[in-house]
Scaffold this active site. Structure first.
Site, PDB file in Angstrom:
ATOM      1  N   ARG A 111       9.486  -4.054 -10.623  1.00 36.27           N
ATOM      2  CA  ARG A 111      10.188  -3.116 -11.501  1.00 36.27           C
ATOM      3  C   ARG A 111      11.280  -3.832 -12.301  1.00 36.27           C
ATOM      4  NH1 ARG A 111      11.616   2.595  -9.390  1.00 36.27           N
ATOM      5  NH2 ARG A 111      12.294   1.437  -7.567  1.00 36.27           N
ATOM      6  N   ARG A 112      12.017  -4.687 -11.600  1.00 32.66           N
ATOM      7  CA  ARG A 112      13.083  -5.439 -12.254  1.00 32.66           C
ATOM      8  C   ARG A 112      12.963  -6.895 -11.878  1.00 32.66           C
ATOM      9  NH1 ARG A 112      15.857  -0.674 -11.632  1.00 32.66           N
ATOM     10  NH2 ARG A 112      16.048  -0.975  -9.392  1.00 32.66           N
ATOM     11  N   GLY A 135       4.607  -0.015   8.418  1.00 37.45           N
ATOM     12  CA  GLY A 135       5.230  -1.340   8.474  1.00 37.45           C
ATOM     13  C   GLY A 135       4.533  -2.308   7.531  1.00 37.45           C
ATOM     14  N   ILE A 167      -4.874   0.537  11.085  1.00 37.76           N
ATOM     15  CA  ILE A 167      -6.038   1.047  11.842  1.00 37.76           C
ATOM     16  C   ILE A 167      -7.251   1.156  10.924  1.00 37.76           C
ATOM     17  CG2 ILE A 167      -6.950   2.949  13.218  1.00 37.76           C
ATOM     18  CD1 ILE A 167      -4.079   3.820  13.785  1.00 37.76           C
ATOM     19  N   LYS A 177      -2.731  12.056   3.810  1.00 38.84           N
ATOM     20  CA  LYS A 177      -3.685  11.300   4.634  1.00 38.84           C
ATOM     21  C   LYS A 177      -4.783  12.232   5.166  1.00 38.84           C
ATOM     22  CE  LYS A 177      -0.115   7.974   5.913  1.00 38.84           C
ATOM     23  NZ  LYS A 177       1.039   7.748   6.801  1.00 38.84           N
ATOM     24  N   VAL A 185       5.348  -3.776   1.601  1.00 33.84           N
ATOM     25  CA  VAL A 185       3.945  -4.156   1.801  1.00 33.84           C
ATOM     26  C   VAL A 185       3.577  -5.349   0.905  1.00 33.84           C
ATOM     27  CG1 VAL A 185       1.549  -3.352   1.740  1.00 33.84           C
ATOM     28  CG2 VAL A 185       3.368  -1.769   2.422  1.00 33.84           C
ATOM     29  N   ASP A 207       3.438  13.337   3.630  1.00 28.47           N
ATOM     30  CA  ASP A 207       2.728  12.073   3.854  1.00 28.47           C
ATOM     31  C   ASP A 207       1.480  12.315   4.717  1.00 28.47           C
ATOM     32  OD1 ASP A 207       2.923   8.925   3.941  1.00 28.47           O
ATOM     33  OD2 ASP A 207       2.618   9.564   6.018  1.00 28.47           O
TER      34      ASP A 207
HETATM   35  N1  LIG Z   1       5.552   0.758   4.155  1.00 30.27           N
HETATM   36  C1  LIG Z   1       4.558   1.260   4.871  1.00 30.27           C
HETATM   37  O1  LIG Z   1       4.623   1.292   6.102  1.00 30.27           O
HETATM   38  C2  LIG Z   1       3.318   1.755   4.200  1.00 30.27           C
HETATM   39  C3  LIG Z   1       2.197   2.056   4.991  1.00 30.27           C
HETATM   40  C4  LIG Z   1       1.010   2.519   4.376  1.00 30.27           C
HETATM   41  C5  LIG Z   1       0.981   2.690   3.014  1.00 30.27           C
HETATM   42  N2  LIG Z   1       2.113   2.408   2.276  1.00 30.27           N
HETATM   43  C6  LIG Z   1       2.019   2.604   0.827  1.00 30.27           C
HETATM   44  O2  LIG Z   1       2.145   1.346   0.190  1.00 30.27           O
HETATM   45  C7  LIG Z   1       2.779   1.510  -1.062  1.00 30.27           C
HETATM   46  C8  LIG Z   1       4.019   0.610  -1.109  1.00 30.27           C
HETATM   47  O3  LIG Z   1       4.877   0.943  -0.042  1.00 30.27           O
HETATM   48  P1  LIG Z   1       6.152   0.044   0.322  1.00 30.27           P
HETATM   49  O4  LIG Z   1       6.612   0.509   1.658  1.00 30.27           O
HETATM   50  O5  LIG Z   1       5.856  -1.380   0.105  1.00 30.27           O
HETATM   51  O6  LIG Z   1       7.180   0.573  -0.771  1.00 30.27           O
HETATM   52  P2  LIG Z   1       8.430  -0.209  -1.378  1.00 30.27           P
HETATM   53  O7  LIG Z   1       9.312   0.827  -1.987  1.00 30.27           O
HETATM   54  O8  LIG Z   1       9.010  -1.133  -0.375  1.00 30.27           O
HETATM   55  O9  LIG Z   1       7.737  -1.095  -2.511  1.00 30.27           O
HETATM   56  C9  LIG Z   1       7.305  -0.583  -3.727  1.00 30.27           C
HETATM   57  C10 LIG Z   1       7.687  -1.588  -4.781  1.00 30.27           C
HETATM   58  O10 LIG Z   1       7.151  -1.176  -6.035  1.00 30.27           O
HETATM   59  C11 LIG Z   1       8.109  -1.515  -7.004  1.00 30.27           C
HETATM   60  N3  LIG Z   1       7.911  -0.765  -8.253  1.00 30.27           N
HETATM   61  C12 LIG Z   1       8.297   0.489  -8.536  1.00 30.27           C
HETATM   62  N4  LIG Z   1       7.980   0.773  -9.827  1.00 30.27           N
HETATM   63  C13 LIG Z   1       7.380  -0.312 -10.334  1.00 30.27           C
HETATM   64  C14 LIG Z   1       6.868  -0.636 -11.611  1.00 30.27           C
HETATM   65  N5  LIG Z   1       6.890   0.243 -12.611  1.00 30.27           N
HETATM   66  N6  LIG Z   1       6.318  -1.850 -11.808  1.00 30.27           N
HETATM   67  C15 LIG Z   1       6.282  -2.730 -10.802  1.00 30.27           C
HETATM   68  N7  LIG Z   1       6.797  -2.513  -9.567  1.00 30.27           N
HETATM   69  C16 LIG Z   1       7.329  -1.297  -9.344  1.00 30.27           C
HETATM   70  C17 LIG Z   1       9.450  -1.183  -6.359  1.00 30.27           C
HETATM   71  O11 LIG Z   1      10.498  -1.880  -7.005  1.00 30.27           O
HETATM   72  C18 LIG Z   1       9.206  -1.686  -4.930  1.00 30.27           C
HETATM   73  O12 LIG Z   1       9.581  -3.029  -4.763  1.00 30.27           O
HETATM   74  C19 LIG Z   1       3.068   3.007  -1.189  1.00 30.27           C
HETATM   75  O13 LIG Z   1       1.992   3.627  -1.840  1.00 30.27           O
HETATM   76  C20 LIG Z   1       3.111   3.465   0.251  1.00 30.27           C
HETATM   77  O14 LIG Z   1       2.819   4.825   0.406  1.00 30.27           O
HETATM   78  C21 LIG Z   1       3.248   1.935   2.836  1.00 30.27           C
HETATM   79  N1  LIG Z   2       6.252   6.574   6.034  1.00 20.70           N
HETATM   80  C1  LIG Z   2       4.931   6.394   6.556  1.00 20.70           C
HETATM   81  C2  LIG Z   2       4.457   5.004   6.251  1.00 20.70           C
HETATM   82  C3  LIG Z   2       3.008   4.786   6.529  1.00 20.70           C
HETATM   83  O1  LIG Z   2       2.180   5.482   5.675  1.00 20.70           O
HETATM   84  C4  LIG Z   2       4.955   6.640   8.065  1.00 20.70           C
HETATM   85  O2  LIG Z   2       6.038   6.816   8.652  1.00 20.70           O
HETATM   86  O3  LIG Z   2       3.890   6.716   8.672  1.00 20.70           O
HETATM   87 NA    NA Z   3      -6.133   2.294   7.791  1.00 18.55          NA
END
Ligand SMILES: NC(=O)c1ccc[n+]([C@@H]2O[C@H](COP(=O)([O-])OP(=O)(O)OC[C@H]3O[C@@H](n4cnc5c(N)ncnc54)[C@H](O)[C@@H]3O)[C@@H](O)[C@H]2O)c1
Ligand SMILES: N[C@@H](CCO)C(=O)O
Ligand code: NA
Length: 437
Positions: free
Chosen positions: A50-51, A310, A139, A208, A19, A204
């Site tokens: 993180r890194r 996504g 949405i 929600k 994201v 999850d």
């Molecule tokens: N991917 C989706 O479809 C989606 C949809 C809705 C909500 N979300 C929410 O969005 C958030 C991020 O999801 P994502 O899919 O991008 O996850 P992701 O795992 O791709 O990204 C998370 C990032 O955070 C980084 N991270 C972890 N610890 C950290 C720290 N201490 N300092 C800095 N960075 C750190 C990780 O290295 C990683 O790059 C989550 O809360 C997830 O539930 C994701």
């Molecule tokens: N893993 C979650 C991402 C969106 O929150 C899903 O499949 O809906």
């Molecule tokens: Na929404």
């Protein structure tokens, strides 16, 4: 306090994964439009990862591994959190909010577990807390609940709010695939996470559901208040049985408002797989799509549909929130805080009223039907339809009940398991969307 003349708002981005990367791309590619819409430039002033050391396609000079330090830095106006998890995200956001920085988060796990602490910190710092991306991705559903529907009385929300499980169930329905086969497919296509537990076990969706129920009913519901069952036990036979009665199987989140015997109100919130008539608007929500069906006294039925997962769809919701908090900041205003004033009792699952579909392996002998029917009657559960499939040793009896309390239905299933003429309880699944409660 932000200088009202300031024409740049500085954004701290915490997390640069699926994201986060899309958030950067959208802010950079739409920079001029965003400036025009907000009335100030949105400038990414730092990105916490993180890194360090990896090429993320962003300016390396912006990167830091100190998320907390970045979130509370004096020059930061707005914080976007797309890391996930409870800690350390909660500590970062609490301190940022208390320091007066408005926060946009996609973190449903944190909001559902301890949204109250974040709201208190936002109030203490006079800052905004927005999280549209946390539920059903792109949405728009939280803002409609928080704003557009605030003059109405919402009675029920039924949603498909997890993309991964909807992909799996849709695939089982259309191809007859088993659960594991469909999960492998979802993993190959990149929908399921490396560890899909939170998706397939319903955590999850439960997070929600808690967020939706809190906003819809103006009360406090946490993830722990949600009755949760995942889809790992759903078999190809369940899906075929659903199909035979004109239904499809979906992982539903259902949040309902109830009037109690003493005239007070309560809410029930649950997530579980259920059979849904194919004529129901949610039945046609396929692939990894999400949809939320809202029922309100004056508005009637409303349906919100789109991509719930996504990078880009989720970033769309994050950007919408970012524009909103940025405008508030420039206007020196703050969104009306959420108020859980209704303080409703949480109804336990045992009191929920549902219908069951029960499929039994029975001996095909005279009197079997009467014995099975008596087991239902003893719990005061009324049968709506019953049919027999096969004959002799292969006979399967399929019963669908009218609505009854979940406790009575569960007790009926236990009693059926004890009957000598029942060789096996093949499948038990709730049926939703067909009969008023
Ligand atoms: N991917 C989706 O479809 C989606 C949809 C809705 C909500 N979300 C929410 O969005 C958030 C991020 O999801 P994502 O899919 O991008 O996850 P992701 O795992 O791709 O990204 C998370 C990032 O955070 C980084 N991270 C972890 N610890 C950290 C720290 N201490 N300092 C800095 N960075 C750190 C990780 O290295 C990683 O790059 C989550 O809360 C997830 O539930 C994701
Ligand atoms: N893993 C979650 C991402 C969106 O929150 C899903 O499949 O809906
Ligand atoms: Na929404």
């Amino acid at each position: 306090m932000t200088d009202p003349e300031k024409k740049t708002l500085r954004v701290a981005l915490l997390g640069c994964g699926t994201v986060g990367r899309e958030v950067v791309r959208l802010i950079e590619s739409q920079s001029d439009d965003l400036t025009a819409r907000v009335g100030a430039e949105l400038q990414i002033a730092g990105i916490a990862v993180r890194r360090g050391g990896r090429d993320r396609g962003v300016d390396p000079a912006l990167l830091t591994t100190d998320a907390h330090g970045l979130a509370v830095r004096d020059d930061i106006d707005l914080v976007v959190e797309v890391v996930g998890g409870i800690e350390p995200a909660r500590s970062w956001l609490v301190d940022a909010l208390k320091a007066g920085k408005s926060v946009v988060s996609a973190n449903k796990a944190l909001l559902a577990e301890d949204g109250a602490t974040l709201q208190e910190a936002a109030a203490a710092g006079g800052a905004d807390l927005y999280y549209e991306a946390a539920v059903a991705g792109a949405i728009p559903i939280l803002r409609p609940l928080r704003e557009s529907l605030h003059g109405d009385r919402i009675t029920r929300i039924t949603g498909i709010v997890n993309g991964t499980t909807n992909y799996i169930l849709s695939s089982m329905d259309s191809t007859g695939a088993g659960f594991n086969e469909a999960l492998d497919e979802a993993t190959e296509l990149g929908y399921a996470e490396a560890d899909p537990t939170a998706d397939v076990e319903g955590f999850d969706a439960a997070a929600k559901a808690a967020i939706l129920a809190s906003l819809a009913f103006h009360t406090r519901v946490t993830a722990a208040d949600v009755h949760r069952e995942g889809i790992t036990e759903v078999t190809a036979a369940d899906v075929a049985s659903a199909r035979a009665m004109g239904c499809t199987v979906k992982l539903l989140c259902i949040a309902e408002r109830h009037t109690d015997a003493d005239g007070g109100e309560s809410v029930s919130v649950r997530v579980h797989p259920a059979m849904l008539p194919r004529t129901h608007p949610l039945a046609s929500v396929g692939d990894a799509f999400n949809a939320v069906f809202v029922e309100a006294d004056a508005a009637g039925q409303l349906m919100f549909y789109g991509r719930g997962a996504g990078g880009a769809p989720t970033a769309s919701a994050v950007l919408g929130d970012l524009v909103a908090v940025a405008r508030n900041r420039l206007a020196g205003a703050r969104a009306t805080p959420e108020s859980p004033y209704a303080d409703l009792r949480i109804r336990p699952m045992a009191e929920a009223r549902t219908r069951y579909h029960i499929s039994l392996d029975v001996s095909d002998k005279a009197g079997v039907l009467a014995e099975v029917a008596a087991a239902f009657a003893r719990q005061d559960v009324s049968i709506s339809t019953v049919r027999q499939e096969g004959r002799g040793d292969d006979a399967t009896l399929v019963a669908v009940t009218h609505t009854a309390t979940d406790a009575a239905l569960a007790a009926t299933v236990e009693a059926l398991r004890e009957l000598p003429i029942v060789r096996n309880v093949v499948s038990v699944m709730r049926v939703e969307g067909g009969e008023s409660k």
